[in-house]
Scaffold this active site. Structure first.
Site, PDB file in Angstrom:
ATOM      1  N   CYS A 185      40.236  39.026  42.169  1.00 28.33           N
ATOM      2  CA  CYS A 185      40.662  38.339  43.391  1.00 28.33           C
ATOM      3  C   CYS A 185      39.458  37.746  44.140  1.00 28.33           C
ATOM      4  CB  CYS A 185      41.454  39.309  44.260  1.00 28.33           C
ATOM      5  SG  CYS A 185      42.267  38.563  45.701  1.00 28.33           S
ATOM      6  N   GLY A 186      39.348  38.020  45.429  1.00 27.03           N
ATOM      7  CA  GLY A 186      38.303  37.415  46.245  1.00 27.03           C
ATOM      8  C   GLY A 186      36.901  37.744  45.814  1.00 27.03           C
TER       9      GLY A 186
END
Length: 213
Positions: free
Chosen positions: A111-112
């Protein structure tokens, strides 16, 4: 009589934790690593200050990031967090990932966290994935567009990447990289937890009885 040589002790897996850490993205990974005998230790900016996850869970880190050395670890896991997109607070974790990769110790980012690695230049020249190609394209310093692939999760040497909707595929890549399960058992594990494939049960039960799951 000669003694049977002991297997070298496994080095811990290190899970980076910080405020707004996305709880669900590494649950399969850490739970099953622990069940298979791996030690998971949490790493925060400070070992003295607890962090609060996106789900409101407070975690007291085991270790400060400054004290983490690649040679003492078998893997660094970087999970998603709102802070990856809203500030530079987590840049030291991306810098630590650079240390790990330079030392030949694997890094797994979901993800991030992939955006943090993109800004650090660590995705350039390495096959990788994320939430979407345009998400990484927006990151300053990212030059890895040609190496981006549309996939649930990707392993390129010592780097594992995945998007936010693929915690099971992310875990599968980690397990494969660390030889947690034999290939047929890993396929069954993924089939069960990702696809709800009931035919995986006999394989996993047989592996469990043999001490392989």
């Amino acid at each position: 009589m000669s003694e049977t040589p002991r297997k070298p002790a496994r080095k811990p897996v290190h899970l980076a934790v910080y405020d707004t850490y996305a709880d669900w993205e590494t649950g399969h990974t850490t739970a099953h690593l622990t069940q298979r005998g791996h030690t998971v230790r949490t790493v925060g900016m400070s070992a003295a200050r607890p962090v609060t996850t996106m789900g409101g869970i407070r975690i007291q880190p085991d270790l400060a990031l400054a004290d983490l050395r690649p040679e003492d670890s078998s893997l660094l896991i970087l999970t998603g967090a709102s802070l990856w997109d809203t500030s530079d607070d987590l840049t030291p974790f991306a810098a630590k990932a650079r240390e790990f990769l330079a030392a030949g110790v694997p890094v797994a980012a979901i993800c991030g966290a992939t955006a943090g690695l993109a800004r650090e230049g660590l995705l350039d020249g390495r096959t990788h994935t994320s939430a979407a190609s345009f998400y990484l394209a927006e990151q300053p310093g990212y030059g890895g567009a040609e190496s981006y692939v549309e996939a649930d999760a990707v392993t390129d040497g010592d780097l594992i990447t995945a998007g936010p909707t693929e915690p099971v595929a992310f875990a599968r890549e980690v397990f494969a990289r660390l030889d947690v399960y034999k290939p047929d058992v890993l396929d069954a594990w993924y089939g069960l937890f990702h696809d709800s494939d009931v035919s995986a049960y006999p394989v996993l039960m047989a592996a469990s009885a043999a001490g392989d799951a």
